[in-house]
Design a protein around this motif. Structure first.
Motif, PDB file in Angstrom:
ATOM      1  N   GLY A 119       1.191  -1.647 -72.355  1.00  0.00           N
ATOM      2  CA  GLY A 119       0.949  -0.742 -73.475  1.00  0.00           C
ATOM      3  C   GLY A 119       0.948   0.712 -73.049  1.00  0.00           C
ATOM      4  O   GLY A 119       0.342   1.558 -73.717  1.00  0.00           O
ATOM      5  N   LYS A 120       1.652   1.013 -71.973  1.00  0.00           N
ATOM      6  CA  LYS A 120       1.651   2.363 -71.419  1.00  0.00           C
ATOM      7  C   LYS A 120       2.277   3.376 -72.370  1.00  0.00           C
ATOM      8  O   LYS A 120       1.686   4.428 -72.646  1.00  0.00           O
ATOM      9  N   SER A 121       3.463   3.075 -72.861  1.00  0.00           N
ATOM     10  CA  SER A 121       4.132   4.007 -73.766  1.00  0.00           C
ATOM     11  C   SER A 121       3.346   4.184 -75.058  1.00  0.00           C
ATOM     12  O   SER A 121       3.251   5.292 -75.602  1.00  0.00           O
ATOM     13  N   SER A 122       2.759   3.093 -75.553  1.00  0.00           N
ATOM     14  CA  SER A 122       1.963   3.180 -76.778  1.00  0.00           C
ATOM     15  C   SER A 122       0.742   4.071 -76.575  1.00  0.00           C
ATOM     16  O   SER A 122       0.370   4.846 -77.457  1.00  0.00           O
ATOM     17  N   LEU A 123       0.119   3.992 -75.399  1.00  0.00           N
ATOM     18  CA  LEU A 123      -1.041   4.835 -75.135  1.00  0.00           C
ATOM     19  C   LEU A 123      -0.633   6.303 -75.064  1.00  0.00           C
ATOM     20  O   LEU A 123      -1.313   7.170 -75.621  1.00  0.00           O
ATOM     21  N   ILE A 124       0.478   6.591 -74.395  1.00  0.00           N
ATOM     22  CA  ILE A 124       0.945   7.972 -74.308  1.00  0.00           C
ATOM     23  C   ILE A 124       1.217   8.526 -75.701  1.00  0.00           C
ATOM     24  O   ILE A 124       0.808   9.645 -76.045  1.00  0.00           O
ATOM     25  N   ASN A 125       1.908   7.747 -76.532  1.00  0.00           N
ATOM     26  CA  ASN A 125       2.186   8.189 -77.897  1.00  0.00           C
ATOM     27  C   ASN A 125       0.895   8.415 -78.682  1.00  0.00           C
ATOM     28  O   ASN A 125       0.794   9.339 -79.490  1.00  0.00           O
ATOM     29  N   SER A 126      -0.108   7.573 -78.438  1.00  0.00           N
ATOM     30  CA  SER A 126      -1.391   7.726 -79.111  1.00  0.00           C
ATOM     31  C   SER A 126      -2.115   8.992 -78.654  1.00  0.00           C
ATOM     32  O   SER A 126      -2.695   9.717 -79.454  1.00  0.00           O
ATOM     33  N   LEU A 127      -2.063   9.271 -77.355  1.00  0.00           N
ATOM     34  CA  LEU A 127      -2.738  10.454 -76.828  1.00  0.00           C
ATOM     35  C   LEU A 127      -2.180  11.738 -77.428  1.00  0.00           C
ATOM     36  O   LEU A 127      -2.934  12.660 -77.775  1.00  0.00           O
ATOM     37  N   VAL A 128      -0.868  11.811 -77.577  1.00  0.00           N
ATOM     38  CA  VAL A 128      -0.254  13.039 -78.090  1.00  0.00           C
ATOM     39  C   VAL A 128      -0.070  13.000 -79.605  1.00  0.00           C
ATOM     40  O   VAL A 128       0.345  13.985 -80.201  1.00  0.00           O
TER      41      VAL A 128
END
Length: 290
Positions: A119-128
């Motif tokens: 879920g790395k990409s999903s977390l990055i998208n969530s952070l920004v």
């Protein structure tokens, strides 16, 4: 040239010692002649009380539970500041560590890594709070480059390739190991790694191996538990059961507790708190750069 003083302990693994949660507990002295009555039964303590991560600027005896971020073991101190993401800009994709951008201003960066499909990409998208800043895919291992994103024109978020995907060719695994480790060993501007761990599955040895490698190489990191909204229907295990098992493993291997936090890119759990934690790491780093 700016040089970085590593701000936080990198938590090298221990081979025999065990961290005890009691090091953070206060015990009442009893009278030498009159035995103290047995304490009343207490509910099981939350995970955050097992071993707190106390940042610089905070004395251990000053810590109170209202200073601990929810769903984490992270104490917030005086270096925590503005954690809002106001802008995000893609800077560069690099196929080799030596090709990563060198910032003339020496702006700090955080590296995001973890197993493929964590879920790395999903977390990055969530952070920004922007969709598709980091590419998500139903095929694990999609990210094969080191991607730099400039946040608020003041710090970087770095998306690293996932590791441990069973169906990836051996050559791809080797390439990942070589250039990702090269990145970590040669980034003076690196503040901390965010090591993502899938809470919806039992603890994986490969995650502990990655954490131990970071520790042995003096690279600070934070465990970021992803998918904390999920329940494994097939096994009937909640994410917090898996988290507890992982916490037990951490206590077996680390004398000083690494920071950890629970997140969900679906519900937004932990999103603002993780950014707040990153702000205090970053602000302390900024002050210590000489």
């Amino acid at each position: 040239m700016l040089l970085r003083v590593r701000p936080f302990p990198s938590f090298p693994p221990l081979s025999t010692s065990r961290f005890s949660a009691s090091t953070h507990a206060t015990t009442a002295a009893s009278s030498p002649t009159t035995p103290a009555p047995p304490p009343p039964p207490q509910p099981a303590p939350p995970l955050v009380e097992t071993a707190l991560f106390i940042p610089p600027g905070v004395a251990q005896d000053e810590v109170s539970m209202d200073m601990v971020l929810p769903g984490s073991n992270i104490v917030i101190g005086p270096y925590a500041g503005d954690a809002k993401v106001k802008s995000v800009e893609f800077v560069k994709s690099s196929a080799k560590a030596k090709d990563c951008p060198r910032d003339p201003l020496g702006r700090p960066e955080f590296a995001v890594l973890g197993r493929s499909n964590v879920g790395k990409s999903s977390l990055i998208n969530s952070l920004v709070r922007k969709k598709e800043v980091a590419l998500t895919s139903k095929k694990p291992g999609k990210t094969q480059l080191i991607n730099h994103f400039l946040i608020n024109k003041s710090w970087y978020l770095v998306d690293l390739p996932g590791y441990g995907f069973a169906h990836a060719p051996r050559s791809a695994k080797t390439d990942w190991s070589a250039f990702t480790k090269g990145y970590f060993l040669n980034r003076d501007s690196l503040v901390s790694a965010l090591l993502l761990v899938d809470s919806s599955v039992p603890p994986q040895q490969i995650d502990l191996d990655c954490a131990n490698w970071l520790g042995r190489n003096n690279i600070g990191f934070t465990f970021v538990f992803t998918k904390c909204d999920k329940v494994r229907a097939s096994k009937g295990k909640r994410s917090d059961d898996n988290l507890k098992k992982f916490q037990d493993l951490i206590s077996d291997h680390y004398q000083e507790p690494p920071p950890w936090i629970m997140t969900s890119s679906v519900t937004g759990l932990g999103r603002d708190d993780l950014l707040l934690h990153m702000s205090q790491l970053r602000n302390y780093w900024d002050q210590e750069v000489v």
